[in-house]
Design a protein around this motif. Structure first.
Motif, short mmCIF file in Angstrom:
data_model
loop_
_atom_site.label_atom_id
_atom_site.label_comp_id
_atom_site.label_asym_id
_atom_site.label_seq_id
_atom_site.Cartn_x
_atom_site.Cartn_y
_atom_site.Cartn_z
N GLY A 197 7.63 -15.49 3.69
CA GLY A 197 7.81 -14.19 4.34
C GLY A 197 7.02 -13.08 3.70
O GLY A 197 7.35 -11.90 3.84
N PHE A 198 5.92 -13.44 3.02
CA PHE A 198 5.09 -12.45 2.34
C PHE A 198 3.85 -12.16 3.19
O PHE A 198 3.06 -13.06 3.46
N PRO A 199 3.66 -10.91 3.62
CA PRO A 199 2.54 -10.58 4.54
C PRO A 199 1.19 -10.47 3.85
O PRO A 199 0.18 -10.29 4.51
N GLY A 200 1.19 -10.59 2.52
CA GLY A 200 -0.05 -10.40 1.79
C GLY A 200 -0.19 -8.96 1.34
O GLY A 200 0.51 -8.06 1.83
N SER A 201 -1.09 -8.71 0.42
CA SER A 201 -1.31 -7.34 -0.05
C SER A 201 -2.74 -7.20 -0.55
O SER A 201 -3.40 -8.18 -0.91
N THR A 202 -3.21 -5.96 -0.53
CA THR A 202 -4.56 -5.65 -1.00
C THR A 202 -4.50 -4.36 -1.81
O THR A 202 -3.83 -3.40 -1.42
N GLU A 203 -5.17 -4.39 -2.95
CA GLU A 203 -5.26 -3.19 -3.76
C GLU A 203 -6.66 -2.60 -3.64
O GLU A 203 -7.66 -3.28 -3.80
N TYR A 204 -6.68 -1.30 -3.32
CA TYR A 204 -7.93 -0.56 -3.22
C TYR A 204 -7.93 0.56 -4.26
O TYR A 204 -6.88 0.93 -4.79
N GLU A 205 -9.09 1.12 -4.48
CA GLU A 205 -9.20 2.34 -5.26
C GLU A 205 -9.77 3.42 -4.37
O GLU A 205 -10.76 3.20 -3.66
N ILE A 206 -9.15 4.59 -4.37
CA ILE A 206 -9.60 5.69 -3.52
C ILE A 206 -10.88 6.29 -4.09
O ILE A 206 -10.90 6.79 -5.21
N VAL A 207 -11.94 6.23 -3.29
CA VAL A 207 -13.23 6.77 -3.71
C VAL A 207 -13.39 8.21 -3.25
O VAL A 207 -13.91 9.07 -3.98
N ASP A 208 -12.93 8.51 -2.03
CA ASP A 208 -13.06 9.86 -1.50
C ASP A 208 -11.97 10.09 -0.46
O ASP A 208 -11.55 9.15 0.23
N ILE A 209 -11.51 11.32 -0.37
CA ILE A 209 -10.47 11.68 0.60
C ILE A 209 -11.08 12.62 1.63
O ILE A 209 -11.50 13.74 1.31
N MET A 210 -11.14 12.16 2.86
CA MET A 210 -11.67 13.00 3.94
C MET A 210 -10.62 14.04 4.34
O MET A 210 -10.91 15.22 4.44
N HIS A 211 -9.40 13.57 4.57
CA HIS A 211 -8.27 14.47 4.75
C HIS A 211 -6.98 13.71 4.50
O HIS A 211 -6.94 12.48 4.62
N ASP A 212 -5.93 14.45 4.15
CA ASP A 212 -4.64 13.83 3.81
C ASP A 212 -3.54 14.82 4.10
O ASP A 212 -3.25 15.71 3.30
N ALA A 213 -2.91 14.68 5.27
CA ALA A 213 -1.84 15.58 5.66
C ALA A 213 -0.59 15.39 4.81
O ALA A 213 0.23 16.30 4.69
N SER A 214 -0.45 14.21 4.20
CA SER A 214 0.74 13.94 3.39
C SER A 214 0.69 14.61 2.03
O SER A 214 1.71 14.85 1.40
N GLY A 215 -0.51 14.90 1.55
CA GLY A 215 -0.67 15.50 0.23
C GLY A 215 -0.30 14.59 -0.92
O GLY A 215 -0.06 15.05 -2.04
N THR A 216 -0.28 13.27 -0.67
CA THR A 216 0.16 12.31 -1.70
C THR A 216 -0.97 11.51 -2.32
O THR A 216 -0.75 10.77 -3.27
N LEU A 217 -2.18 11.63 -1.79
CA LEU A 217 -3.27 10.78 -2.24
C LEU A 217 -4.12 11.49 -3.29
O LEU A 217 -4.29 12.71 -3.25
#
Length: 387
Positions: free
Chosen positions: A54-74
C-alpha cells in the motif's frame, strides 16, 4: 507532457481558437497561473511504489527556484518530498505545480530544461492583451526545445484569429514560409502556419503554396485546410478558382481534400468576408451539390449563408437517384424550413413574401404529405434562428 489545470475549462478555448488547429490544450502559462505554487526542482532520490504494502512511492526533490507560492511554506534549496515516485537521475530538472487544499497537492512533475523554465518564467501574464502576449511567443515557434516549440504553438492555436491579424508584421515571413514548405514540419502545426503565411506573406509566395496544395498524395494531409486558407488570403477570387477546379468540383479529388477546401471557404466567409464576395463563395458551394457524399454538408452551408437560390434544385434532388440518403433528405427539409423562416421575417417587416419562401412552403407541404417521417426526423432538434 501537459498538466491539466482543473480551474480552466478546455471548452472555453475551443470556442475562439485557431480554426485550423486541433482541439487546443492548456498552455504552460495558463497552467502556471491557475496553480497555487510553481517551483523548479531537481531530482535527488526516489523510492518506487509497493502496491502490496500500500505504498504509493515517494520522490525527494530540492527546490531550485520558486516562481510563486501562495502557501508561503516553500524555501529555496529546501528538500521537497512528494508521495509519488518519479524515475529520474540526480540533478534532472522538473517543473512542479501545486494546488492548495488542506496542504499543497502536487501535480505530476514536468521535465524541463533550464531554458524551458526561463521561457515559462518570463512568459507574459494572462492579464496582458492577447496580441501583446503573442509577440513574445512568436519568437519561440519551432524553437529547438520541443517543449517550448509546442507551447508557443499552443498559445497561437488558442488565440482568436482577430488577435493574430494585428501582429502579422511581427512574424518572420521567411521562417513561416520555410515551415509551410518543409516536409519536416509537424503536420499538427501546418494549418496555423499556412494561415500565418497568408497574413505575413506576399503574392510572390502564392505559386509555391499552390504547388503544395496540388502536391496531393495518397494520405490524409493534416493542416492543408489552413494552407488553402492562407492561399486564398493572398490570392482572393483568382485563387478560389484554382481551389474550385482542383478540389471542389473535381470528382477525382479525395474527400479529405475537398473537405479541407470547404473548411477554407467557410473560414473566408466567417473571418474575412470582404476578401472574396459572398456570392462567389456560394457559387463554389453550389457547384458541389451534384456530389452525394457532400450534399448534406453543402446544403447546410448554403442555408447558413442564406443562399436561397437553389430551392427548386433541391426539390428536384429530393428522393432522386443518389440523393435519397436520410441525411440529405433532412438537410433539404431544414433548408426549406430556414428559407420559410427567412421569408416570414421579410414579410414581418412589411415587405412581400419572397418567392423562395413561398416555394419552400409549397415544397414542404408536398414532402410532408408524401414523406411525413422524414419531415418529423428533420424537425427533431431543429431550431430556427431567433433573429
Amino acid at each position: 507532457m501537459l498538466i491539466t489545470a482543473p480551474a480552466l475549462s478546455l471548452a472555453e478555448h475551443c470556442l475562439f481558437a485557431c480554426p485550423f488547429c486541433e482541439a487546443p490544450s492548456l498552455t504552460l502559462a495558463e497552467q502556471v497561473q491557475s496553480s497555487d505554487a510553481a517551483v523548479l526542482v531537481q531530482w535527488v532520490k526516489g523510492e518506487p511504489s509497493d502496491l502490496e504494502a500500500g505504498f504509493p512511492g515517494s520522490t525527494e526533490y530540492e527546490i531550485v527556484d520558486i516562481m510563486h507560492d501562495a502557501s508561503g511554506t516553500l524555501e529555496k534549496l529546501a528538500p521537497l518530498q512528494v508521495r509519488r515516485y518519479r524515475a529520474a537521475q540526480p540533478g534532472d530538472l522538473f517543473l512542479l505545480l501545486g494546488v492548495q487544499t488542506t496542504t499543497l497537492e502536487w501535480m505530476p512533475p514536468m521535465e524541463v530544461t533550464e531554458t524551458g523554465y526561463q521561457y515559462v518564467r518570463q512568459a507574459p501574464s494572462r492579464e496582458i492583451a492577447t496580441g501583446d502576449r503573442l509577440k513574445y511567443f512568436a519568437r519561440f515557434l519551432e524553437y529547438p526545445d520541443p517543449m517550448i516549440a509546442q507551447d508557443a504553438w499552443s498559445e497561437f492555436a488558442n488565440a482568436p484569429y482577430e488577435e493574430i491579424v494585428p501582429i502579422a508584421s511581427e512574424l518572420d515571413a521567411e521562417k513561416v514560409r520555410s515551415w509551410v514548405m518543409s516536409d519536416e514540419t509537424n503536420p499538427m502545426r501546418l494549418g496555423l502556419y499556412g494561415l500565418m503565411l497568408g497574413l505575413c506573406g506576399t503574392p510572390e509566395d502564392a505559386p509555391a503554396i499552390r504547388e503544395k496544395i496540388l502536391a496531393q498524395g495518397d494520405t490524409l494531409r493534416l493542416g492543408i485546410d489552413g494552407v488553402m486558407a492562407g492561399y486564398l488570403l493572398l490570392t482572393g477570387t483568382a485563387g478560389l478558382e484554382m481551389i474550385e477546379q482542383e478540389k471542389l468540383i473535381n470528382p477525382d479529388a479525395p474527400f479529405s481534400e475537398t473537405y479541407a477546401a470547404l473548411q477554407a471557404l467557410r473560414f473566408m466567409l466567417n473571418y474575412v468576408p470582404d476578401r472574396i464576395p459572398k456570392e462567389r463563395l456560394s457559387q463554389s458551394l453550389r457547384g458541389m451539390l451534384d456530389r452525394p457524399e457532400l450534399a448534406d454538408l453543402i446544403i447546410s452551408d448554403l442555408a447558413r449563408w442564406e443562399d436561397w437560390t437553389v430551392v427548386d434544385r433541391l426539390y428536384g434532388m429530393y428522393d432522386s437517384e443518389g440523393f435519397s440518403e436520410p441525411a440529405i433528405k433532412r438537410a433539404i427539409i431544414r433548408y426549406f424550413l430556414l428559407a420559410q423562416h427567412a421569408g416570414n421575417k421579410v414579410a414581418s417587416e412589411g415587405e412581400s413574401t419572397p418567392e423562395y419562401a413561398t416555394k419552400a412552403t409549397q415544397y414542404l407541404e408536398t414532402i410532408t404529405t408524401n414523406d411525413p417521417q422524414s419531415v418529423e426526423n428533420a424537425k427533431r432538434y431543429f431550431m430556427a434562428p431567433t433573429t
